[in-house]
Write a protein that holds these residues in place. Structure first.
Motif, short mmCIF file in Angstrom:
data_model
loop_
_atom_site.label_atom_id
_atom_site.label_comp_id
_atom_site.label_asym_id
_atom_site.label_seq_id
_atom_site.Cartn_x
_atom_site.Cartn_y
_atom_site.Cartn_z
N ILE A 48 0.84 -1.20 0.00
CA ILE A 48 0.00 0.00 0.00
C ILE A 48 0.87 1.25 0.00
N LYS A 49 1.91 1.23 0.83
CA LYS A 49 2.80 2.40 0.91
C LYS A 49 3.71 2.48 -0.32
N MET A 50 4.19 1.34 -0.80
CA MET A 50 5.04 1.33 -1.99
C MET A 50 4.32 1.97 -3.19
N LEU A 51 3.04 1.68 -3.31
CA LEU A 51 2.25 2.16 -4.45
C LEU A 51 1.52 3.48 -4.15
N ASN A 52 1.72 4.01 -2.95
CA ASN A 52 1.09 5.26 -2.52
C ASN A 52 -0.43 5.25 -2.65
N TYR A 53 -1.05 4.14 -2.29
CA TYR A 53 -2.51 4.07 -2.27
C TYR A 53 -3.03 4.95 -1.15
N LYS A 54 -4.12 5.60 -1.41
CA LYS A 54 -4.80 6.39 -0.38
C LYS A 54 -6.02 5.59 0.06
N LEU A 55 -5.99 5.11 1.28
CA LEU A 55 -7.10 4.31 1.81
C LEU A 55 -8.14 5.21 2.46
N PRO A 56 -9.41 4.79 2.43
CA PRO A 56 -10.45 5.62 3.04
C PRO A 56 -10.32 5.71 4.57
N ARG A 57 -9.78 4.69 5.19
CA ARG A 57 -9.60 4.64 6.65
C ARG A 57 -8.17 4.19 6.94
N PRO A 58 -7.60 4.64 8.03
CA PRO A 58 -6.20 4.26 8.34
C PRO A 58 -6.06 2.79 8.73
N TRP A 59 -4.97 2.19 8.23
CA TRP A 59 -4.59 0.85 8.68
C TRP A 59 -3.79 1.01 9.97
N THR A 60 -3.48 -0.10 10.59
CA THR A 60 -2.80 -0.08 11.89
C THR A 60 -1.50 0.73 11.85
N HIS A 61 -0.69 0.55 10.81
CA HIS A 61 0.58 1.27 10.73
C HIS A 61 0.35 2.77 10.57
N ASP A 62 -0.69 3.14 9.83
CA ASP A 62 -1.03 4.56 9.67
C ASP A 62 -1.53 5.15 10.98
N LEU A 63 -2.32 4.37 11.70
CA LEU A 63 -2.81 4.80 13.01
C LEU A 63 -1.63 5.02 13.97
N PHE A 64 -0.68 4.10 13.94
CA PHE A 64 0.52 4.20 14.78
C PHE A 64 1.29 5.48 14.45
N LEU A 65 1.42 5.78 13.15
CA LEU A 65 2.10 6.99 12.72
C LEU A 65 1.38 8.23 13.25
N SER A 66 0.07 8.27 13.11
CA SER A 66 -0.71 9.42 13.60
C SER A 66 -0.57 9.58 15.10
N LEU A 67 -0.65 8.48 15.81
CA LEU A 67 -0.54 8.52 17.28
C LEU A 67 0.80 9.07 17.73
N THR A 68 1.88 8.54 17.17
CA THR A 68 3.21 9.00 17.59
C THR A 68 3.44 10.46 17.22
N ARG A 69 2.93 10.88 16.07
CA ARG A 69 3.06 12.30 15.69
C ARG A 69 2.34 13.19 16.68
N GLU A 70 1.12 12.78 17.06
CA GLU A 70 0.35 13.56 18.04
C GLU A 70 1.07 13.64 19.39
N LEU A 71 1.81 12.59 19.73
CA LEU A 71 2.54 12.56 21.00
C LEU A 71 3.92 13.20 20.89
N GLY A 72 4.30 13.62 19.67
CA GLY A 72 5.60 14.26 19.48
C GLY A 72 6.77 13.30 19.45
N VAL A 73 6.50 12.04 19.15
CA VAL A 73 7.53 11.01 19.09
C VAL A 73 7.81 10.71 17.62
N THR A 74 9.11 10.58 17.26
CA THR A 74 9.50 10.36 15.88
C THR A 74 10.31 9.08 15.74
N LEU A 75 9.98 8.28 14.74
CA LEU A 75 10.79 7.10 14.43
C LEU A 75 12.01 7.56 13.66
#
Length: 188
Positions: A48-75
Motif C-alpha cells: 500500500i505504501k510502496m504504491l502510494n494508495y490512499k485508503l479511506p480509513r487508516p490501517w494499523t501502521h497509519d494509526l501508529f504513525l498518527s498517534l506517535t506524531r500527536e505525541l511528538g515522538v519520531t521514528l
C-alpha cells in the motif's frame, strides 16, 4: 556494531506457501540483498505504501504513525539486529524530546513503519556477511524469479540479452509475459 543501510528493492507477489511473500531489501551502497519472508497482511501494508494508495480509513501502521506524531515522538531508524532460525528481529528507534526509545518489533512491521516515517532501515554487517556467504554456499534459498516484481525481471532480461545469455532471457521473457497476462485477466 557496523550498520549497513538498506532500501526496499522489491517484494514478491507469489511465493509458496500462498500466504507468504518475500520482502527483498538491498544495500544502499552495494548490491547484496537481504530476503525476508513475511505474511500476507504485512505484505499488503508495505505494498500500500510502496504504491502510494490512499485508503479511506487508516490501517494499523497509519494509526501508529498518527498517534506517535500527536505525541511528538519520531521514528528515527529501524535496525534488523538478529536472525534466529530464519526469523529476523528488529528494533524501532524513536526520539521522544531527545530521549532515545528502543522497541522490539517484527521486521515486517518495522519496514512498514519505516516507509511511512520515511526513515532509514539498517542491518548489521554480520547479518549481511552471513546472508551473502549462505547464498554463495547454499543454493536452497536465494532471490528467485518468484520473489521479485516485473520491473526487476525486465532489468534481468536486459542484462541477460546484453550478456548473450539467451536461454535465461527467454525464461525471463516468458515469465514477464505470464505475469502481464495474469494482470490483464484480473483487470477484466
Amino acid at each position: 556494531m557496523d550498520e549497513i543501510e538498506l532500501k526496499l528493492h522489491d517484494m514478491s507477489s507469489t511465493l509458496q506457501p500462498v500466504d507468504a511473500y518475500a520482502l527483498v531489501l538491498e544495500e544502499v551502497n552495494g548490491n547484496r540483498k537481504l530476503p525476508v519472508i513475511i505474511g500476507s497482511l504485512e505484505a499488503k501494508a508495505i505494498r500500500i505504501k510502496m504504491l502510494n494508495y490512499k485508503l479511506p480509513r487508516p490501517w494499523t501502521h497509519d494509526l501508529f504513525l498518527s498517534l506517535t506524531r500527536e505525541l511528538g515522538v519520531t521514528l528515527k531508524k529501524i535496525l534488523i539486529y538478529k536472525v534466529e532460525d530464519g526469523i529476523y528481529y528488529s528494533y524501532l528507534f524513536f526520539d521522544n524530546a531527545g530521549e532515545e526509545i528502543k522497541i522490539d518489533s517484527r521486521t515486517s512491521d518495522a519496514v512498514a513503519l519505516a516507509l511511512r516515517y520515511k526513515c532509514p532501515i539498517y542491518t548489521t554487517a554480520q547479518i549481511m556477511d552471513e546472508e551473502h556467504l549462505r547464498e554463495e554456499s547454499d543454493s536452497s534459498f536465494s532471490v528467485t524469479v518468484n520473489m521479485v516484481g516485473i520491473s526487476v525481471l525486465k532489468e534481468a532480461l536486459t542484462k541477460a540479452i546484453a550478456e548473450e545469455n539467451y536461454e535465461q532471457a527467454s525464461r525471463l521473457r516468458d515469465e514477464i509475459r505470464r505475469r502481464e497476462e495474469l494482470k490483464k485477466q484480473y483487470k477484466e
